[in-house]
Design a protein around this motif. Structure first.
Motif, PDB file in Angstrom:
ATOM      1  N   ARG A   1     -61.855  -7.109  38.835  1.00 39.08           N
ATOM      2  CA  ARG A   1     -62.589  -6.489  37.741  1.00 39.08           C
ATOM      3  C   ARG A   1     -63.246  -7.592  36.925  1.00 39.08           C
ATOM      4  O   ARG A   1     -62.971  -8.779  37.118  1.00 39.08           O
ATOM      5  CB  ARG A   1     -61.667  -5.636  36.866  1.00 39.08           C
ATOM      6  CG  ARG A   1     -61.115  -4.394  37.535  1.00 39.08           C
ATOM      7  CD  ARG A   1     -62.229  -3.394  37.862  1.00 39.08           C
ATOM      8  NE  ARG A   1     -61.719  -2.156  38.424  1.00 39.08           N
ATOM      9  CZ  ARG A   1     -61.539  -1.932  39.712  1.00 39.08           C
ATOM     10  NH1 ARG A   1     -61.824  -2.899  40.585  1.00 39.08           N
ATOM     11  NH2 ARG A   1     -61.087  -0.777  40.149  1.00 39.08           N
TER      12      ARG A   1
ATOM     13  N   GLY B   1     -56.364   0.838  42.947  1.00 37.47           N
ATOM     14  CA  GLY B   1     -55.883   0.143  41.748  1.00 37.47           C
ATOM     15  C   GLY B   1     -57.051  -0.270  40.884  1.00 37.47           C
ATOM     16  O   GLY B   1     -58.202  -0.266  41.311  1.00 37.47           O
ATOM     17  N   GLY B   2     -56.767  -0.593  39.643  1.00 34.99           N
ATOM     18  CA  GLY B   2     -57.829  -1.005  38.730  1.00 34.99           C
ATOM     19  C   GLY B   2     -57.545  -0.527  37.329  1.00 34.99           C
ATOM     20  O   GLY B   2     -56.403  -0.570  36.875  1.00 34.99           O
ATOM     21  N   GLY B   3     -58.567  -0.038  36.671  1.00 39.07           N
ATOM     22  CA  GLY B   3     -58.425   0.412  35.295  1.00 39.07           C
ATOM     23  C   GLY B   3     -59.194  -0.482  34.349  1.00 39.07           C
ATOM     24  O   GLY B   3     -59.751  -1.510  34.740  1.00 39.07           O
ATOM     25  N   THR B   4     -59.243  -0.092  33.106  1.00 40.94           N
ATOM     26  CA  THR B   4     -59.907  -0.882  32.073  1.00 40.94           C
ATOM     27  C   THR B   4     -58.859  -1.506  31.174  1.00 40.94           C
ATOM     28  O   THR B   4     -57.866  -0.881  30.819  1.00 40.94           O
ATOM     29  CB  THR B   4     -60.838   0.009  31.240  1.00 40.94           C
ATOM     30  OG1 THR B   4     -60.075   1.088  30.663  1.00 40.94           O
ATOM     31  CG2 THR B   4     -61.954   0.586  32.090  1.00 40.94           C
TER      32      THR B   4
ATOM     33  N   ALA C   1     -60.092   3.768  41.843  1.00 42.47           N
ATOM     34  CA  ALA C   1     -59.052   3.113  41.046  1.00 42.47           C
ATOM     35  C   ALA C   1     -57.700   3.776  41.266  1.00 42.47           C
ATOM     36  O   ALA C   1     -56.667   3.107  41.318  1.00 42.47           O
ATOM     37  CB  ALA C   1     -59.427   3.147  39.566  1.00 42.47           C
TER      38      ALA C   1
ATOM     39  N   LEU D   1     -55.109  -4.156  34.490  1.00 40.13           N
ATOM     40  CA  LEU D   1     -55.184  -3.752  35.889  1.00 40.13           C
ATOM     41  C   LEU D   1     -53.869  -3.104  36.306  1.00 40.13           C
ATOM     42  O   LEU D   1     -52.789  -3.642  36.066  1.00 40.13           O
ATOM     43  CB  LEU D   1     -55.487  -4.961  36.775  1.00 40.13           C
ATOM     44  CG  LEU D   1     -56.878  -5.586  36.615  1.00 40.13           C
ATOM     45  CD1 LEU D   1     -57.014  -6.808  37.504  1.00 40.13           C
ATOM     46  CD2 LEU D   1     -57.961  -4.568  36.927  1.00 40.13           C
ATOM     47  N   ARG D   2     -53.986  -1.958  36.945  1.00 43.26           N
ATOM     48  CA  ARG D   2     -52.794  -1.212  37.358  1.00 43.26           C
ATOM     49  C   ARG D   2     -52.829  -0.976  38.872  1.00 43.26           C
ATOM     50  O   ARG D   2     -53.907  -0.823  39.449  1.00 43.26           O
ATOM     51  CB  ARG D   2     -52.717   0.131  36.625  1.00 43.26           C
ATOM     52  CG  ARG D   2     -52.674  -0.003  35.108  1.00 43.26           C
ATOM     53  CD  ARG D   2     -52.652   1.362  34.443  1.00 43.26           C
ATOM     54  NE  ARG D   2     -52.702   1.253  32.998  1.00 43.26           N
ATOM     55  CZ  ARG D   2     -51.643   1.037  32.231  1.00 43.26           C
ATOM     56  NH1 ARG D   2     -50.443   0.925  32.796  1.00 43.26           N
ATOM     57  NH2 ARG D   2     -51.760   0.949  30.918  1.00 43.26           N
TER      58      ARG D   2
ATOM     59  N   GLY E   1     -52.656   0.991  42.412  1.00 42.23           N
ATOM     60  CA  GLY E   1     -53.043   2.330  42.840  1.00 42.23           C
ATOM     61  C   GLY E   1     -52.007   2.934  43.767  1.00 42.23           C
ATOM     62  O   GLY E   1     -50.920   2.381  43.985  1.00 42.23           O
TER      63      GLY E   1
ATOM     64  N   ARG F   1     -63.104   8.079  39.242  1.00 44.87           N
ATOM     65  CA  ARG F   1     -61.914   7.228  39.195  1.00 44.87           C
ATOM     66  C   ARG F   1     -61.055   7.319  40.450  1.00 44.87           C
ATOM     67  O   ARG F   1     -59.902   6.901  40.450  1.00 44.87           O
ATOM     68  CB  ARG F   1     -61.067   7.538  37.967  1.00 44.87           C
ATOM     69  CG  ARG F   1     -61.780   7.296  36.649  1.00 44.87           C
ATOM     70  CD  ARG F   1     -60.820   7.365  35.486  1.00 44.87           C
ATOM     71  NE  ARG F   1     -60.196   8.662  35.360  1.00 44.87           N
ATOM     72  CZ  ARG F   1     -60.696   9.678  34.663  1.00 44.87           C
ATOM     73  NH1 ARG F   1     -61.835   9.536  34.025  1.00 44.87           N
ATOM     74  NH2 ARG F   1     -60.076  10.828  34.593  1.00 44.87           N
TER      75      ARG F   1
ATOM     76  N   VAL G   1     -57.327  -6.610  43.614  1.00 47.58           N
ATOM     77  CA  VAL G   1     -58.233  -5.801  42.805  1.00 47.58           C
ATOM     78  C   VAL G   1     -59.005  -6.722  41.871  1.00 47.58           C
ATOM     79  O   VAL G   1     -58.399  -7.496  41.116  1.00 47.58           O
ATOM     80  CB  VAL G   1     -57.452  -4.747  41.982  1.00 47.58           C
ATOM     81  CG1 VAL G   1     -58.405  -3.905  41.152  1.00 47.58           C
ATOM     82  CG2 VAL G   1     -56.620  -3.860  42.905  1.00 47.58           C
TER      83      VAL G   1
END
Length: 244
Positions: free
Chosen positions: A69, A21-24, A17, A27-28, A30, A14, A67
């Motif tokens: 995803r 930035g990112g996440g599941t 992310a 999106l958050r 970084g 991780r 970002v």
């Protein structure tokens, strides 16, 4: 700049992310976005995977990060000052004098430093080799090093001069001005950019590098109280860019 974000001792999972930035699900942002208008400090930068470091190229150039995803994409601000710190080799002793000798084979040093790619380094304006601190350095008082109060005054004066020059342009700092503005006739003193022009023609300097050297030269001129960069400012800026 009123914020600072530090990232050190990178964990493999991780990490991308956390930095970009990112996440599941949602999106958050970084660390590069949370450090906007501040400083992002990456300690032990050569321990980071190269793809993670190369992901910083977009925000360093554009001041924003997109970002992507599977569920969509998001754009976050990412205009920060990036500071990287790294050892000269895996064992940390390369180039040291009077201490332990470096135990790394040349191929290991190349792989280690190779995590800082050429395109990423092209976006780093100042590269400085920092010697190992000794007791002599800690106890030395030569009077040449300005106090924090004195340095702050010099920086405030330079920022004021910068703001006056850029008033009405939509920019507030030298780091924001465009290459076309930098290259207008009369911006720099006559002959000041000869070294950069020669480097560009020979292929030892990219156009991005030319612009970044001149932005730094403008800042040095502001710190010296000069109206525009002279040859000495450009030479100093170029030396700092090629110090390593």
């Amino acid at each position: 700049m009123d914020t600072a974000t530090a990232v050190g001792g990178p964990a493999p999972l991780r990490l991308g992310a956390a930095l970009i930035g990112g996440g599941t699900g949602q999106l958050r942002p970084g660390a590069v976005s949370r450090a906007t208008r501040g400083v992002l400090f990456l300690d032990e930068a050569t321990e980071f995977p190269r793809p993670v470091l190369d992901a910083l190229r977009q925000p360093l150039e554009a001041g924003r990060i997109t970002v992507h995803r599977a569920g969509g994409s998001a754009e976050f601000p990412a205009r920060c000052q990036l500071v990287l710190a790294a050892n000269p080799c895996p064992c940390g002793n390369a180039g040291s004098t009077g201490g332990a000798a470096c135990s790394c084979v040349p191929s290991a040093v190349r792989r280690y430093l190779g995590r800082l790619s050429g395109p990423l380094l092209d976006r780093i304006d100042i590269r400085v080799a920092v010697p190992r601190v000794t007791t002599g350095m800690l106890r030395a008082h030569d009077g040449a090093t300005p106090t924090t109060t004195v340095a702050r005054g010099v920086v405030l004066d330079a920022r004021s001069r910068m703001g006056d020059r850029l008033r009405g342009t939509g920019w507030t700092r030298n780091a924001e001005v465009t290459g076309s503005w930098l290259r207008e006739d009369g911006r720099a003193a006559h002959g000041a950019t000869d070294l950069l022009d020669r480097g560009l023609d020979l292929g030892t300097l990219t156009m991005r590098g030319w612009d970044r050297v001149m932005r730094l030269a403008w800042t040095m001129a502001d710190l010296d109280g000069d109206d525009r960069p002279e040859r000495r400012h450009v030479e100093r800026a170029l030396a700092l860019r090629t110090a390593l």
